[in-house]
Design a protein around this motif. Structure first.
Motif, short mmCIF file in Angstrom:
data_model
loop_
_atom_site.label_atom_id
_atom_site.label_comp_id
_atom_site.label_asym_id
_atom_site.label_seq_id
_atom_site.Cartn_x
_atom_site.Cartn_y
_atom_site.Cartn_z
N TYR A 1 44.83 23.81 54.10
CA TYR A 1 44.68 25.07 53.37
C TYR A 1 44.15 24.91 51.95
O TYR A 1 44.22 25.84 51.16
CB TYR A 1 46.03 25.81 53.33
CG TYR A 1 46.59 26.08 54.70
CD1 TYR A 1 45.95 26.95 55.57
CD2 TYR A 1 47.75 25.45 55.12
CE1 TYR A 1 46.45 27.19 56.84
CE2 TYR A 1 48.27 25.69 56.39
CZ TYR A 1 47.61 26.56 57.24
OH TYR A 1 48.11 26.79 58.49
N ASP A 2 43.63 23.72 51.62
CA ASP A 2 43.10 23.54 50.27
C ASP A 2 41.84 22.69 50.32
O ASP A 2 41.51 22.09 51.34
CB ASP A 2 44.15 22.93 49.34
CG ASP A 2 44.68 21.60 49.85
OD1 ASP A 2 43.88 20.77 50.32
OD2 ASP A 2 45.91 21.38 49.76
N GLU A 3 41.16 22.65 49.20
CA GLU A 3 39.88 21.93 49.13
C GLU A 3 40.06 20.43 49.35
O GLU A 3 39.21 19.78 49.96
CB GLU A 3 39.20 22.18 47.78
CG GLU A 3 38.64 23.59 47.68
CD GLU A 3 37.74 23.76 46.48
OE1 GLU A 3 36.64 23.17 46.48
OE2 GLU A 3 38.15 24.46 45.54
N GLU A 4 41.15 19.88 48.85
CA GLU A 4 41.38 18.43 48.99
C GLU A 4 41.52 18.04 50.48
O GLU A 4 40.93 17.07 50.93
CB GLU A 4 42.65 18.04 48.22
CG GLU A 4 42.87 16.55 48.17
CD GLU A 4 44.11 16.19 47.36
OE1 GLU A 4 44.69 15.13 47.66
OE2 GLU A 4 44.49 16.95 46.44
N SER A 5 42.29 18.82 51.24
CA SER A 5 42.46 18.56 52.67
C SER A 5 41.12 18.71 53.40
O SER A 5 40.79 17.91 54.28
CB SER A 5 43.47 19.52 53.30
OG SER A 5 44.72 19.39 52.68
N PHE B 1 37.45 27.87 49.67
CA PHE B 1 38.39 27.07 48.89
C PHE B 1 39.77 27.05 49.56
O PHE B 1 40.70 26.43 49.07
CB PHE B 1 38.49 27.58 47.45
CG PHE B 1 38.97 29.00 47.34
CD1 PHE B 1 40.32 29.26 47.23
CD2 PHE B 1 38.08 30.06 47.35
CE1 PHE B 1 40.79 30.57 47.14
CE2 PHE B 1 38.52 31.37 47.24
CZ PHE B 1 39.89 31.63 47.14
N LYS B 2 39.91 27.72 50.70
CA LYS B 2 41.19 27.77 51.42
C LYS B 2 41.24 26.77 52.58
O LYS B 2 42.07 26.87 53.46
CB LYS B 2 41.45 29.18 51.94
CG LYS B 2 41.63 30.20 50.84
CD LYS B 2 41.91 31.57 51.40
CE LYS B 2 42.07 32.58 50.28
NZ LYS B 2 42.33 33.92 50.80
N GLY B 3 40.31 25.81 52.59
CA GLY B 3 40.35 24.76 53.60
C GLY B 3 39.52 25.01 54.85
O GLY B 3 39.51 24.18 55.76
#
Length: 175
Positions: free
Chosen positions: A72-76, A18-20
């Motif tokens: 660093y995130d799920e969206e990215s 979940f940290k990308g």
């Protein structure tokens, strides 16, 4: 950087955390060669965008686990799933003997030990179980399997590949 000056490295197949972090399916028999990459080009909207690698490691020996800078995130990470990755051709080590990269032999002339000049390689079909040389012989397409046992010599200076193709294979296309 243009795509024609690059080679395909692999494809982002899924998120790892979940940290990308992402998992990349590499197009190679030696994934460990890609552990030291500092950056890659990611194809987005038919444009190659550089992405810098913060960390990478092998995951289950065939996938590359990567953390890109600023991802660093799920969206990215979601935005990169399914994207193809590329590196400049200059990153490829030079091959010797009868070893070659598919892109470098386009335009080479194929000569069969018994048949003689077969034609010019126009493409490589790597979408089949057996990869094939696609050869143009005066407008006729000839397909020859890429097989180490068939390749006798590769001469980069004269742009020729000398082969010993099974009897009758070339003639199948010419009758």
């Amino acid at each position: 950087m243009q795509k024609k000056d690059c080679f395909f490295v692999g494809k982002v197949v899924k998120k790892y955390s979940f940290k990308g972090e992402l998992l990349i399916k590499l197009d190679t028999d030696e994934p460990e060669l890609f552990l030291e990459m500092e950056s890659v080009f990611v194809e987005q909207h038919k444009t190659l965008i550089p992405f810098f690698i913060e960390s990478s490691s092998l995951h289950k020996s065939t996938l590359l686990r990567v953390q890109f800078e600023d991802c660093y995130d799920e969206e990215s990470a979601d935005a990169l799933i399914g994207r193809e990755l590329f590196l400049p051709l200059t990153f490829l080590p030079e091959l010797e003997g009868t070893k070659f990269y598919y892109h470098e032999i386009i335009g080479f002339t194929v000569i069969d030990k018994n048949f003689g000049a077969v034609g010019t390689i126009t493409a490589v079909n790597d979408h089949t179980a057996q990869h094939l040389f696609v050869i143009d012989r005066d407008g006729t397409e000839i397909l020859i399997p890429i097989n180490d046992q068939f390749i006798l010599e590769l001469d980069r200076a004269s742009k020729t590949i000398t082969m010993d193709v099974p009897d009758g294979l070339i003639e199948l296309y010419l009758s």
